[in-house]
Design a protein around this motif. Sequence first.
Motif, PDB file in Angstrom:
ATOM      1  N   THR A  45       0.342   3.074   8.908  1.00 32.98           N
ATOM      2  CA  THR A  45      -0.619   1.933   7.440  1.00 32.98           C
ATOM      3  C   THR A  45       1.240   1.330   7.477  1.00 32.98           C
TER       4      THR A  45
ATOM      5  N   LEU B 197      -5.720  -3.282  10.620  1.00 30.97           N
ATOM      6  CA  LEU B 197      -5.867  -2.154  12.098  1.00 30.97           C
ATOM      7  C   LEU B 197      -6.291  -2.715  13.024  1.00 30.97           C
TER       8      LEU B 197
ATOM      9  N   MET C 171      -7.890   6.577   7.478  1.00 29.93           N
ATOM     10  CA  MET C 171      -8.229   5.538   8.444  1.00 29.93           C
ATOM     11  C   MET C 171      -9.421   6.362   9.747  1.00 29.93           C
TER      12      MET C 171
ATOM     13  N   CYS D 117       0.346  -0.969  10.196  1.00 31.64           N
ATOM     14  CA  CYS D 117      -0.448  -2.253  10.186  1.00 31.64           C
ATOM     15  C   CYS D 117      -0.359  -3.709   8.325  1.00 31.64           C
TER      16      CYS D 117
END
Length: 245
Positions: free
Chosen positions: A117, A162, A185, A144
């Motif tokens: 993240t 992502l 995710m 990301c």
Amino acid sequence: MITIRVINPNTTASMTDTIRQAAQAVAGPDTRIVATNPSMGPVSIESHYDEALASVGVLDEVRQGEQEGTDGYVLACFGDPGLHAAQELASGSVVGIAQAAFHAASLLGRSFAIVTTLSRTLGRARDLVLEYGFERQCVAYRACEVPVLGLDSDPDGAYRALLAECESTIKDCDPDVIVLGCAGMAGMCKRLCNTLHRPVIDGVAAGVTLVEGLVRMGVGTAKCGEFAETPAKTITGLLAPFTRE
């Protein structure tokens, strides 16, 4: 019937639902998934401070699991907060999702990259790679720059960010496998795998699969030396309920 308690160490219930779905998707027909999150702690985990606070909630969830006869545990946060303390406390196996993801990735290729993240968490990812012994296999640490709660509030935007970071990582480093660096995710893993045409590892699925296998083998964390039962001790103040007689 095998019971695996999958603990989301943050307190965001909607993220726990995402984690539950990912866990149930890989669990065997005779495995019961109990997905939980603490009632106390941070709503997301993105710093050392967050991890320290979340560890207390993790241990509270393990205490509850022990009372219910849980066979094994998965800690569904990529920082694996409270893992070693939970291993002391639990009678069965306890696996963190980073730990499980690295092992799974190492079985599928010679190299892997972590895509997580926020860049501020990359140091923790590096620490875990070193601790678990995968520094030779991990060829990239990327972020990301989507906050953990952004995965939940704007899943489409988070997926695009992502995917772009995964594609950039593949172009730059050509890892055999991508490891996703956040339990939130989990719901994006299959889609990414189909788009990127290489293995993408969700640590929740890897953790459940690994713990399930250990339970079927009839083994758990060694209860000697470092992971022997923690000594009886009085705990004071806010943490008094954690006193062990």
